[in-house]
Enzyme design. Structure first.
Site, short mmCIF file in Angstrom:
data_model
loop_
_atom_site.label_atom_id
_atom_site.label_comp_id
_atom_site.label_asym_id
_atom_site.label_seq_id
_atom_site.Cartn_x
_atom_site.Cartn_y
_atom_site.Cartn_z
N SER A 207 0.84 -1.19 0.00
CA SER A 207 0.00 0.00 0.00
C SER A 207 0.87 1.24 0.00
CB SER A 207 -0.93 0.03 1.21
OG SER A 207 -1.69 1.23 1.18
N VAL B 152 7.25 2.24 4.48
CA VAL B 152 8.21 1.52 3.66
C VAL B 152 7.83 1.62 2.18
CG1 VAL B 152 9.28 -0.73 3.18
CG2 VAL B 152 8.86 -0.04 5.54
N CYS B 153 6.55 1.54 1.87
CA CYS B 153 6.08 1.63 0.48
C CYS B 153 6.38 3.02 -0.09
CB CYS B 153 4.60 1.32 0.39
SG CYS B 153 4.19 -0.34 0.95
N ASP B 154 6.14 4.04 0.70
CA ASP B 154 6.44 5.41 0.32
C ASP B 154 7.94 5.54 0.00
OD1 ASP B 154 5.50 8.60 0.97
OD2 ASP B 154 7.61 8.14 1.29
N THR C 62 8.97 3.65 -3.23
CA THR C 62 8.53 4.35 -4.44
C THR C 62 9.46 5.53 -4.73
OG1 THR C 62 6.26 3.66 -4.03
CG2 THR C 62 6.57 5.52 -5.52
#
Length: 166
Positions: A54, A59-61, A64
């Site tokens: 998500s 961590v996803c931020d 990306t």
């Protein structure tokens, strides 16, 4: 099938594990404007496909941002970030973070990408953190299924694979 946990809990990843040397499976996902996007839409480029559970999480931020910053230094490389977030949420995240050139793609509708690459966490209906580098001939030159979904991928290995791909 890759062995993946999320917050320590084992996840079931239906489908086949994609490996280095495989022909990249096709997929159909949605762009922020709800148009369909397939692997063929980026043919002729090296692709880093950054898969996140998500985009609205730490961590996803970071994943990306890192891939987009690093790949910006490499000629003929496109970064595609795929998650099951709704296209509207992805677009809002990009705008809120000033990253208008980030290609975020939603697998929410069909789980086409998740099934083709064996990254759908069945228990959560989210995608497992993973990275694929595909060369301009649609061959997988790097594949990483991150064993714990809250950990970071190996950014250096993926970027090096993209630099040497053609």
């Amino acid at each position: 099938m890759a062995n993946v946990t999320f917050k320590g809990n084992p996840m079931t990843l239906p489908g086949n594990e994609v490996k280095k040397g495989d022909k990249a499976p096709d997929f159909k996902v949605l762009a922020n404007d709800l148009s369909e996007v397939t692997l063929a839409d980026s043919k002729g480029s090296v692709r880093i496909i950054s898969v996140v559970p998500s985009i609205d999480t730490g961590v996803c931020d970071q994943q990306t941002r890192k891939f987009n910053e690093e790949a910006g230094e490499i000629d003929n490389v496109k970064v595609l970030t795929v998650s099951c977030d709704l296209p509207f949420a992805q677009k809002r995240w990009c705008a809120a973070n000033g990253l208008e050139n980030v290609a975020t793609l939603s697998d929410h509708r069909d789980l086409s990408f998740g099934e083709a690459y064996g990254v759908t966490m069945k228990e959560l209906r989210l995608l497992a953190r993973s990275v694929f580098v595909i060369n301009s001939q649609d061959e997988v030159v790097y594949a990483e299924y991150v064993s714990e979904g809250t950990d970071h991928p190996d950014y250096t290995a993926a970027i090096e694979a993209a630099k040497t791909a053609n």
